[in-house]
Each structure stands twice: as structure tokens, then as C-alpha cells.
Design a protein around this motif. Structure first.
Motif, PDB file in Angstrom:
ATOM      1  N   SER A 149       0.839  -1.200   0.000  1.00  0.00           N
ATOM      2  CA  SER A 149       0.000   0.000   0.000  1.00  0.00           C
ATOM      3  C   SER A 149       0.872   1.246   0.000  1.00  0.00           C
ATOM      4  CB  SER A 149      -0.914   0.032   1.230  1.00  0.00           C
ATOM      5  OG  SER A 149      -1.756  -1.098   1.269  1.00  0.00           O
ATOM      6  N   THR A 150       0.416   2.287  -0.656  1.00  0.00           N
ATOM      7  CA  THR A 150       1.135   3.559  -0.676  1.00  0.00           C
ATOM      8  C   THR A 150       0.154   4.697  -0.415  1.00  0.00           C
ATOM      9  OG1 THR A 150       0.856   3.728  -3.079  1.00  0.00           O
ATOM     10  CG2 THR A 150       2.917   2.765  -2.273  1.00  0.00           C
ATOM     11  N   LEU A 151       0.653   5.814   0.100  1.00  0.00           N
ATOM     12  CA  LEU A 151      -0.195   6.970   0.357  1.00  0.00           C
ATOM     13  C   LEU A 151      -0.682   7.571  -0.956  1.00  0.00           C
ATOM     14  CD1 LEU A 151       1.611   8.975   3.192  1.00  0.00           C
ATOM     15  CD2 LEU A 151      -0.598   7.831   3.352  1.00  0.00           C
ATOM     16  N   ALA A 152      -1.931   8.012  -0.956  1.00  0.00           N
ATOM     17  CA  ALA A 152      -2.478   8.692  -2.128  1.00  0.00           C
ATOM     18  C   ALA A 152      -2.848  10.134  -1.772  1.00  0.00           C
ATOM     19  CB  ALA A 152      -3.688   7.943  -2.656  1.00  0.00           C
ATOM     20  N   ILE A 153      -2.255  10.645  -0.680  1.00  0.00           N
ATOM     21  CA  ILE A 153      -2.462  12.031  -0.266  1.00  0.00           C
ATOM     22  C   ILE A 153      -1.107  12.634   0.072  1.00  0.00           C
ATOM     23  CG2 ILE A 153      -4.783  11.673   0.651  1.00  0.00           C
ATOM     24  CD1 ILE A 153      -3.583  11.587   3.451  1.00  0.00           C
ATOM     25  N   ASP A 154      -1.070  13.924   0.307  1.00  0.00           N
ATOM     26  CA  ASP A 154       0.158  14.622   0.689  1.00  0.00           C
ATOM     27  C   ASP A 154       0.689  14.007   1.987  1.00  0.00           C
ATOM     28  OD1 ASP A 154       2.142  16.370   1.547  1.00  0.00           O
ATOM     29  OD2 ASP A 154       1.016  18.169   0.995  1.00  0.00           O
ATOM     30  N   PRO A 155       1.953  13.556   1.988  1.00  0.00           N
ATOM     31  CA  PRO A 155       2.522  12.946   3.207  1.00  0.00           C
ATOM     32  C   PRO A 155       2.488  13.870   4.420  1.00  0.00           C
ATOM     33  CG  PRO A 155       3.934  12.540   1.311  1.00  0.00           C
ATOM     34  CD  PRO A 155       2.901  13.544   0.871  1.00  0.00           C
ATOM     35  N   ASP A 156       2.449  15.189   4.179  1.00  0.00           N
ATOM     36  CA  ASP A 156       2.446  16.145   5.296  1.00  0.00           C
ATOM     37  C   ASP A 156       1.046  16.424   5.842  1.00  0.00           C
ATOM     38  OD1 ASP A 156       5.217  16.481   5.224  1.00  0.00           O
ATOM     39  OD2 ASP A 156       5.089  18.066   3.702  1.00  0.00           O
ATOM     40  N   THR A 157       0.046  15.743   5.321  1.00  0.00           N
ATOM     41  CA  THR A 157      -1.327  15.936   5.815  1.00  0.00           C
ATOM     42  C   THR A 157      -1.412  15.624   7.304  1.00  0.00           C
ATOM     43  OG1 THR A 157      -2.277  15.334   3.660  1.00  0.00           O
ATOM     44  CG2 THR A 157      -3.727  15.186   5.579  1.00  0.00           C
ATOM     45  N   LEU A 158      -1.922  16.584   8.084  1.00  0.00           N
ATOM     46  CA  LEU A 158      -2.057  16.398   9.529  1.00  0.00           C
ATOM     47  C   LEU A 158      -3.238  15.473   9.813  1.00  0.00           C
ATOM     48  CD1 LEU A 158      -1.238  17.101  12.429  1.00  0.00           C
ATOM     49  CD2 LEU A 158      -2.707  19.131  12.258  1.00  0.00           C
ATOM     50  N   VAL A 159      -2.956  14.370  10.500  1.00  0.00           N
ATOM     51  CA  VAL A 159      -3.993  13.384  10.800  1.00  0.00           C
ATOM     52  C   VAL A 159      -4.463  13.497  12.249  1.00  0.00           C
ATOM     53  CG1 VAL A 159      -4.567  10.917  10.854  1.00  0.00           C
ATOM     54  CG2 VAL A 159      -3.071  11.802   9.054  1.00  0.00           C
ATOM     55  N   VAL A 160      -3.510  13.580  13.177  1.00  0.00           N
ATOM     56  CA  VAL A 160      -3.849  13.681  14.604  1.00  0.00           C
ATOM     57  C   VAL A 160      -3.015  14.779  15.238  1.00  0.00           C
ATOM     58  CG1 VAL A 160      -4.009  12.476  16.820  1.00  0.00           C
ATOM     59  CG2 VAL A 160      -4.362  11.204  14.697  1.00  0.00           C
ATOM     60  N   ASN A 161      -3.650  15.590  16.061  1.00  0.00           N
ATOM     61  CA  ASN A 161      -2.975  16.703  16.728  1.00  0.00           C
ATOM     62  C   ASN A 161      -3.149  16.553  18.237  1.00  0.00           C
ATOM     63  OD1 ASN A 161      -1.509  19.053  16.818  1.00  0.00           O
ATOM     64  ND2 ASN A 161      -3.221  20.403  16.321  1.00  0.00           N
ATOM     65  N   VAL A 162      -2.053  16.639  18.989  1.00  0.00           N
ATOM     66  CA  VAL A 162      -2.118  16.534  20.454  1.00  0.00           C
ATOM     67  C   VAL A 162      -1.952  17.939  21.028  1.00  0.00           C
ATOM     68  CG1 VAL A 162      -1.159  15.478  22.538  1.00  0.00           C
ATOM     69  CG2 VAL A 162      -1.120  14.214  20.371  1.00  0.00           C
ATOM     70  N   VAL A 163      -2.989  18.444  21.658  1.00  0.00           N
ATOM     71  CA  VAL A 163      -2.974  19.812  22.188  1.00  0.00           C
ATOM     72  C   VAL A 163      -3.257  19.779  23.687  1.00  0.00           C
ATOM     73  CG1 VAL A 163      -3.738  20.774  19.993  1.00  0.00           C
ATOM     74  CG2 VAL A 163      -5.435  20.136  21.706  1.00  0.00           C
ATOM     75  N   ALA A 164      -3.076  20.925  24.332  1.00  0.00           N
ATOM     76  CA  ALA A 164      -3.346  21.018  25.775  1.00  0.00           C
ATOM     77  C   ALA A 164      -4.853  20.980  26.002  1.00  0.00           C
ATOM     78  CB  ALA A 164      -2.756  22.306  26.333  1.00  0.00           C
ATOM     79  N   ALA A 165      -5.275  20.187  26.972  1.00  0.00           N
ATOM     80  CA  ALA A 165      -6.701  20.112  27.304  1.00  0.00           C
ATOM     81  C   ALA A 165      -7.153  21.445  27.899  1.00  0.00           C
ATOM     82  CB  ALA A 165      -6.946  18.983  28.298  1.00  0.00           C
ATOM     83  N   PRO A 166      -8.313  21.948  27.513  1.00  0.00           N
ATOM     84  CA  PRO A 166      -8.790  23.221  28.055  1.00  0.00           C
ATOM     85  C   PRO A 166      -9.141  23.102  29.530  1.00  0.00           C
ATOM     86  CG  PRO A 166     -10.515  22.158  26.767  1.00  0.00           C
ATOM     87  CD  PRO A 166      -9.272  21.349  26.560  1.00  0.00           C
ATOM     88  N   THR A 167      -8.963  24.194  30.251  1.00  0.00           N
ATOM     89  CA  THR A 167      -9.336  24.212  31.669  1.00  0.00           C
ATOM     90  C   THR A 167     -10.855  24.372  31.780  1.00  0.00           C
ATOM     91  OG1 THR A 167      -9.137  26.621  31.840  1.00  0.00           O
ATOM     92  CG2 THR A 167      -7.142  25.304  32.227  1.00  0.00           C
ATOM     93  N   ALA A 168     -11.361  24.155  33.002  1.00  0.00           N
ATOM     94  CA  ALA A 168     -12.803  24.301  33.234  1.00  0.00           C
ATOM     95  C   ALA A 168     -13.247  25.734  32.945  1.00  0.00           C
ATOM     96  CB  ALA A 168     -13.135  23.918  34.667  1.00  0.00           C
ATOM     97  N   ASP A 169     -12.405  26.706  33.308  1.00  0.00           N
ATOM     98  CA  ASP A 169     -12.747  28.116  33.066  1.00  0.00           C
ATOM     99  C   ASP A 169     -12.818  28.403  31.573  1.00  0.00           C
ATOM    100  OD1 ASP A 169     -12.890  28.608  35.751  1.00  0.00           O
ATOM    101  OD2 ASP A 169     -10.865  29.449  35.918  1.00  0.00           O
ATOM    102  N   GLN A 170     -11.887  27.817  30.801  1.00  0.00           N
ATOM    103  CA  GLN A 170     -11.892  28.038  29.353  1.00  0.00           C
ATOM    104  C   GLN A 170     -13.146  27.433  28.719  1.00  0.00           C
ATOM    105  OE1 GLN A 170      -8.051  26.247  28.542  1.00  0.00           O
ATOM    106  NE2 GLN A 170      -7.109  28.252  28.142  1.00  0.00           N
ATOM    107  N   VAL A 171     -13.515  26.238  29.173  1.00  0.00           N
ATOM    108  CA  VAL A 171     -14.717  25.599  28.649  1.00  0.00           C
ATOM    109  C   VAL A 171     -15.948  26.437  28.959  1.00  0.00           C
ATOM    110  CG1 VAL A 171     -16.221  23.590  28.863  1.00  0.00           C
ATOM    111  CG2 VAL A 171     -13.746  23.276  28.767  1.00  0.00           C
ATOM    112  N   GLU A 172     -16.026  26.945  30.194  1.00  0.00           N
ATOM    113  CA  GLU A 172     -17.161  27.762  30.603  1.00  0.00           C
ATOM    114  C   GLU A 172     -17.226  29.056  29.791  1.00  0.00           C
ATOM    115  OE1 GLU A 172     -20.536  28.919  32.807  1.00  0.00           O
ATOM    116  OE2 GLU A 172     -19.508  26.989  32.597  1.00  0.00           O
ATOM    117  N   ALA A 173     -16.054  29.678  29.560  1.00  0.00           N
ATOM    118  CA  ALA A 173     -16.012  30.921  28.791  1.00  0.00           C
ATOM    119  C   ALA A 173     -16.453  30.691  27.346  1.00  0.00           C
ATOM    120  CB  ALA A 173     -14.599  31.511  28.826  1.00  0.00           C
ATOM    121  N   GLU A 174     -16.017  29.573  26.753  1.00  0.00           N
ATOM    122  CA  GLU A 174     -16.403  29.263  25.379  1.00  0.00           C
ATOM    123  C   GLU A 174     -17.900  28.977  25.296  1.00  0.00           C
ATOM    124  OE1 GLU A 174     -13.990  26.113  23.905  1.00  0.00           O
ATOM    125  OE2 GLU A 174     -12.123  27.275  23.962  1.00  0.00           O
TER     126      GLU A 174
END
Length: 216
Positions: A162-187
Motif C-alpha cells: 500500500s502507498t499513500l495517495a495524499i500529501d505525506p504532510d497531511t495532519l492526521v492527529v494533533n495533540v494539544v493542551a486540554a482546556p481548563t474548566a474556566d476556558q470551557v465555561e467561557a467558550e
């Protein structure tokens, strides 16, 4: 990938009325085409087709009455938006050894570090593979990844052949900081404000306001 054998009947009636009659018999109108052949109109057993299509990129062995047989992949499947049953299927004829491009689901495996939020940017990726050896899914590992880490298409291990049929640099999964309770409430408050929703005071807020009020 194993073949899903489905017996098919040649379809000679067309139009909405004929399609409704076919569906009332728990069958599915379908069209088989590809490799320059004239489209073949078929009727397929609904339950058998539904079970086969639970598998991603299912390889179907369509056995048409009269002895003709074709290997096919589901190209387009129409489902009832409410009940979910299959209303119509377009099937693409393939041959052993032929390579095709398909979308394959991405399964995220492992756990990132505590306090992180894993965001799946692409739930599937396009790959090219032999029609009779299509993977059901590919895995994107996030085991032990820190905040700020990313998994691109090129980081995903593909099955042999199997080979990729899309741009190899395509972002599939991103790991970011979980929002705080205050940020969730503000949003949430901002979203409610933009939607014109006014919040009722909670019992806690009312009690707090009463406690803060000066005694008369």
C-alpha cells in the motif's frame, strides 16, 4: 481481505415505482460498472449487502444469475437518512492484481500524556493498494506523545503493497493542551451569547447574591 459472496438477480424494471417494490422485498437496486463494460442493473439481497458493507472497502463477489461472476467494490451507497437501510448501490468492477485508490479509516491507538487533548483532524486517509488486499483500517499511534506533538500521514505504517495517495504532510492527529474548566465555561458562554441564549441564574448564584446583599 476475504470476498463477500452475494447472489444477484438481473433487474429489468426501472423507475421509482420499481425501486419501491424491490425495497419492499428487502432487496436493493444496484448498478455494476467498470472496465469499459456496459452498466449491469441488478437486484441484491438487502440483508446480505448490509452485512458485507459493515466492513470498510468490502470486496464483493457478485454472482449474477446465469453463472456470471464479478469482483466489485462499493463506489457509492445511498442510505435512508432516518432508518439507515440501503436504498441503492453503485458497484465498481475490479480485477485481481489491479490497484485502486480508496479511503481507509484511521484508528487512533495508545494514550497521550496526561492533561492533553487528542484531536483527530482526518478520520480517514486515501491509499493506493491492490483491490483484493485492501486494509480495513490503518493505525495512528499516539502512545506517550506530549502536548504539541502531531501525527502526519507519512507517520502511519501502511500494510505491505500500500502507498499513500495524499500529501505525506497531511495532519492526521494533533495533540494539544486540554482546556481548563474556566476556558470551557467561557467558550460555552460565548457560544450561548452568539446564539442569543440567556442563562437563568443557578441556585448557587442566587444563594451567593443573597448572602452578599446587605441586611436591612
Amino acid at each position: 481481505m476475504s470476498e463477500n459472496k452475494i447472489k444477484a438477480e438481473a433487474r429489468t424494471e426501472f423507475g421509482k415505482g420499481a425501486a419501491r417494490r424491490i425495497r419492499r422485498e428487502d432487496k436493493v437496486p444496484a448498478v455494476l460498472y467498470g472496465h469499459g463494460a456496459d452498466p449491469v442493473h441488478l437486484t441484491l439481497p438487502g440483508h446480505d449487502l448490509m452485512m458485507a458493507l459493515k466492513q470498510s472497502n468490502a470486496l464483493l463477489s457478485i454472482e449474477v444469475e446465469g453463472g456470471e461472476s464479478h469482483l466489485a467494490l462499493p463506489k457509492q451507497v445511498q442510505r435512508d437518512p432516518i432508518k439507515g437501510f440501503i436504498e441503492h448501490a453503485d458497484l465498481l468492477i475490479v480485477r485481481k492484481g489491479e490497484k485502486v485508490t480508496v479511503e481507509v479509516p484511521v484508528h487512533v491507538v495508545g494514550e497521550a500524556v496526561s492533561g492533553s487533548l487528542v484531536v483527530t483532524e482526518h478520520a480517514s486517509i486515501a491509499i493506493e493498494a491492490e483491490a483484493t488486499h485492501l486494509p480495513e483500517f490503518v493505525e495512528a499511534s499516539i502512545a506517550g506523545l506530549d502536548v504539541g506533538s502531531q501525527v502526519h500521514a507519512s507517520d502511519i505504517a501502511l500494510p505491505k503493497g500500500s502507498t499513500l495517495a495524499i500529501d505525506p504532510d497531511t495532519l492526521v492527529v494533533n495533540v494539544v493542551a486540554a482546556p481548563t474548566a474556566d476556558q470551557v465555561e467561557a467558550e460555552l458562554e460565548q457560544a450561548e451569547s452568539e446564539a442569543g441564549i440567556e442563562r437563568d441564574e443557578s441556585a448557587t448564584e442566587v444563594a451567593s447574591d443573597e448572602a452578599a446583599a446587605p441586611a436591612e
